[in-house]
Design an enzyme around this catalytic site. Structure first.
Site, PDB file in Angstrom:
ATOM      1  N   ARG A  37      32.411  51.013  44.703  1.00 41.99           N
ATOM      2  CA  ARG A  37      31.050  51.114  44.163  1.00 41.99           C
ATOM      3  C   ARG A  37      29.983  51.032  45.262  1.00 41.99           C
ATOM      4  NH1 ARG A  37      31.127  47.693  38.431  1.00 41.99           N
ATOM      5  NH2 ARG A  37      31.724  49.472  37.156  1.00 41.99           N
ATOM      6  N   LYS A 197      42.582  48.448  23.062  1.00 46.24           N
ATOM      7  CA  LYS A 197      41.920  48.445  21.753  1.00 46.24           C
ATOM      8  C   LYS A 197      41.391  49.790  21.297  1.00 46.24           C
ATOM      9  CE  LYS A 197      40.836  43.656  21.225  1.00 46.24           C
ATOM     10  NZ  LYS A 197      39.975  42.621  21.765  1.00 46.24           N
ATOM     11  N   GLY A 348      37.601  50.831  33.955  1.00 52.46           N
ATOM     12  CA  GLY A 348      37.919  49.891  35.040  1.00 52.46           C
ATOM     13  C   GLY A 348      39.406  49.838  35.353  1.00 52.46           C
ATOM     14  N   GLY A 371      32.327  50.741  30.530  1.00 48.67           N
ATOM     15  CA  GLY A 371      31.617  50.839  29.243  1.00 48.67           C
ATOM     16  C   GLY A 371      30.631  52.000  29.226  1.00 48.67           C
TER      17      GLY A 371
HETATM   18  P1  ADP Z   1      40.130  50.748  30.810  1.00 46.96           P
HETATM   19  O1  ADP Z   1      39.602  49.506  31.511  1.00 46.96           O
HETATM   20  O2  ADP Z   1      40.646  51.772  31.771  1.00 46.96           O
HETATM   21  O3  ADP Z   1      39.167  51.306  29.797  1.00 46.96           O
HETATM   22  P2  ADP Z   1      41.526  49.164  28.844  1.00 46.96           P
HETATM   23  O4  ADP Z   1      40.758  47.940  29.277  1.00 46.96           O
HETATM   24  O5  ADP Z   1      41.203  49.736  27.518  1.00 46.96           O
HETATM   25  O6  ADP Z   1      41.430  50.294  29.975  1.00 46.96           O
HETATM   26  O7  ADP Z   1      43.084  48.848  28.798  1.00 46.96           O
HETATM   27  C1  ADP Z   1      43.771  48.254  29.864  1.00 46.96           C
HETATM   28  C2  ADP Z   1      44.738  47.214  29.362  1.00 46.96           C
HETATM   29  O8  ADP Z   1      45.638  47.743  28.399  1.00 46.96           O
HETATM   30  C3  ADP Z   1      45.585  46.714  30.514  1.00 46.96           C
HETATM   31  O9  ADP Z   1      45.328  45.326  30.709  1.00 46.96           O
HETATM   32  C4  ADP Z   1      47.019  46.968  30.059  1.00 46.96           C
HETATM   33  O10 ADP Z   1      47.928  45.929  30.404  1.00 46.96           O
HETATM   34  C5  ADP Z   1      46.869  47.065  28.560  1.00 46.96           C
HETATM   35  N1  ADP Z   1      48.016  47.786  27.985  1.00 46.96           N
HETATM   36  C6  ADP Z   1      48.376  49.070  28.174  1.00 46.96           C
HETATM   37  N2  ADP Z   1      49.523  49.334  27.522  1.00 46.96           N
HETATM   38  C7  ADP Z   1      49.921  48.206  26.923  1.00 46.96           C
HETATM   39  C8  ADP Z   1      51.042  47.825  26.119  1.00 46.96           C
HETATM   40  N3  ADP Z   1      52.021  48.698  25.831  1.00 46.96           N
HETATM   41  N4  ADP Z   1      51.109  46.552  25.653  1.00 46.96           N
HETATM   42  C9  ADP Z   1      50.139  45.659  25.971  1.00 46.96           C
HETATM   43  N5  ADP Z   1      49.062  45.934  26.724  1.00 46.96           N
HETATM   44  C10 ADP Z   1      48.960  47.196  27.210  1.00 46.96           C
HETATM   45  C1  3PG Z   2      30.855  46.901  34.837  1.00 44.01           C
HETATM   46  O1  3PG Z   2      31.484  46.448  35.791  1.00 44.01           O
HETATM   47  O2  3PG Z   2      31.401  47.415  33.837  1.00 44.01           O
HETATM   48  C2  3PG Z   2      29.362  46.912  34.933  1.00 44.01           C
HETATM   49  O3  3PG Z   2      28.910  46.412  36.152  1.00 44.01           O
HETATM   50  C3  3PG Z   2      28.732  46.176  33.762  1.00 44.01           C
HETATM   51  O4  3PG Z   2      29.012  44.811  33.811  1.00 44.01           O
HETATM   52  P1  3PG Z   2      28.818  43.937  32.494  1.00 44.01           P
HETATM   53  O5  3PG Z   2      29.871  44.388  31.516  1.00 44.01           O
HETATM   54  O6  3PG Z   2      28.973  42.491  32.930  1.00 44.01           O
HETATM   55  O7  3PG Z   2      27.433  44.214  31.945  1.00 44.01           O
HETATM   56 MG    MG Z   3      39.596  47.421  30.966  1.00 39.19          MG
END
Ligand code: ADP
Ligand code: 3PG
Ligand code: MG
Length: 393
Positions: A37, A197, A348, A371
């Protein structure tokens, strides 16, 4: 179209408040583990510095409750110094006379990095008085903090309304690439969703479904879709609300005549097995827990990706943090990287997975947002962008 920093004229000696997203990952002793970043922000800072502006850089780091030295931006000043030797100063406060004096005292073309703006609770409250004090530091406001553009905070929104304003290169690039890819996709367009989710991603999936030709679903999210189709998933990660959401998405896809492809096989383990010894299975039942997509599914997904002209990917396809369950995610990262499709990855965890798979340079656009990227994929408005004035044409 929003006004960009390219449209700013005569900025020599002007004080520019530049909101960036330097919310970088750190290890448990406070060392920065990923500078993506910061590197992504350098072109905007360089552009302003070379034109003789005084660049007041503002960012948040983490979610502090008041002052917390572990979340100080001071280490980031040291990184900026490497790229702009002799031009960077650090301000220990964000507002007040001392900061103003510091800004006045530096020569044109300097960078003043302010302390973590979230040390002030007024920031996330979008307090009008705090926004006023931020605005009093500068002549012009520039928002380049794409990752935090979905937040209506004092430094991303409130202050922008009080000053002439523009967006930076990073913000411009993110908006152009992501909105174009959703509105005018190159076809066939394959969208891949994973992660945990469904609920958080429902709007993005529903919106993408309108323009995508094929939707590949993996990760924990896939189990909600499988349950919605009447399949068993053993003790894999599912929540009831997500199943309802998944049913609606399947119905919607049916109506639109779009293909949703779910995993055919899984890398699983038995619930309660401390070693989580893995095996491959076509169907999850009893005490089985799914942790990754299986080899058959990887092949099937690869096939779709190889035919695509455009791929958008959000959400890992397994528990990639664990070596036993990272193969599916890494193989798909490679398949996207090696394909001829124009590729976009956001989220992320997804970006972190792409990095671990050493595929960063093989992806056309790696978004700096989480997000905020999802919100753009939804086709929604981001407050940090919406508040910026339109370009005069
Ligand atoms: P991003 O940050 O890329 O949007 P998410 O936060 O939605 O992705 O999802 C990431 C999480 O999903 C990871 O912590 C990963 O371990 C979890 N995950 C992926 N597949 C599975 C699974 N089969 N069972 C449990 N958790 C899972
Ligand atoms: C992020 O890392 O997704 C952004 O910097 C936003 O951070 P925040 O979810 O704490 O507002
Ligand atoms: Mg995530």
């Amino acid at each position: 179209m929003k006004r960009s920093i390219r449209d700013l004229v005569n900025i020599e000696g002007k004080k520019i408040f530049l909101r960036t997203d330097f919310n970088v990952p750190m290890d448990n002793v406070g060392r920065i583990t990923d500078t993506t970043r910061i590197i992504a922000e350098l072109p905007t800072i360089r552009f302003l510095v070379e034109r003789g502006a005084k660049v007041i850089v503002c960012s948040h780091l983490g979610r502090p409750q008041g002052f917390d030295f572990r979340l100080s931006l001071w280490p980031i000043a040291l990184i900026l110094l490497k790229y702009f030797p002799g031009k960077v100063q650090f301000a220990h406060k964000v507002i007040g006379d001392k900061v103003k004096e510091q800004i006045d005292s530096v020569p044109n073309g300097s960078i003043i990095l302010l302390e973590n703006v979230r040390f002030y609770k007024e920031e996330t409250e979008n307090d009008p008085n705090f926004a006023k004090q931020l605005a009093s530091l500068a002549d012009i406001y520039v928002n380049d903090a794409f990752g935090v553009a979905h937040r209506k905070h004092a430094s991303t929104y409130g202050v922008a309304r009080l000053l002439p304003n523009a967006i930076g290169f990073l913000m411009e690039n993110e908006i152009n690439i992501i909105t174009n890819a959703v509105k005018e996709p190159q076809k066939p367009f394959v969208a891949i969703f994973g992660g945990a989710k469904v609920k958080d991603k429902i709007k993005a999936i529903t919106n993408i479904l309108k323009s995508a030709d094929v939707l590949l679903v993996g990760g924990a999210m896939a189990y909600s879709f499988l349950v919605a189709k009447g399949r068993t998933v053993g003790r894999s990660f599912v929540d009831i609300d997500s199943v309802k959401v998944a049913s609606k998405i399947l119905e919607e896809a049916n109506k639109l005549g779009k293909k949703i492809i779910l995993p055919d096989d899984h890398v699983a383990y038995m619930y309660g097995d401390v070693k989580e010894k893995t095996f491959i299975t076509d169907s999850l039942n009893g005490d089985m827990v799914g942790g990754d997509i299986g080899p058959q599914t990887v092949k099937m997904f690869e096939e779709e990706i190889s035919n695509a002209k455009q791929v958008i990917w959000n959400g890992p396809l397994g528990k990639y943090e664990d070596k036993k369950f990272q193969k599916g995610t890494f193989e798909i990262a490679k398949a996207i990287g090696n394909s001829n499709a124009y590729s976009i990855v956001g989220g992320g965890d997804s970006v972190s997975a792409v990095k671990q798979a050493h595929c960063m340079r093989m992806i056309n656009h790696v978004s700096t947002g989480g997000g905020a990227t999802l919100k753009l994929l939804e086709g929604g408005e981001l407050p940090g962008i919406e508040v910026i004035q339109e370009k005069f044409v």
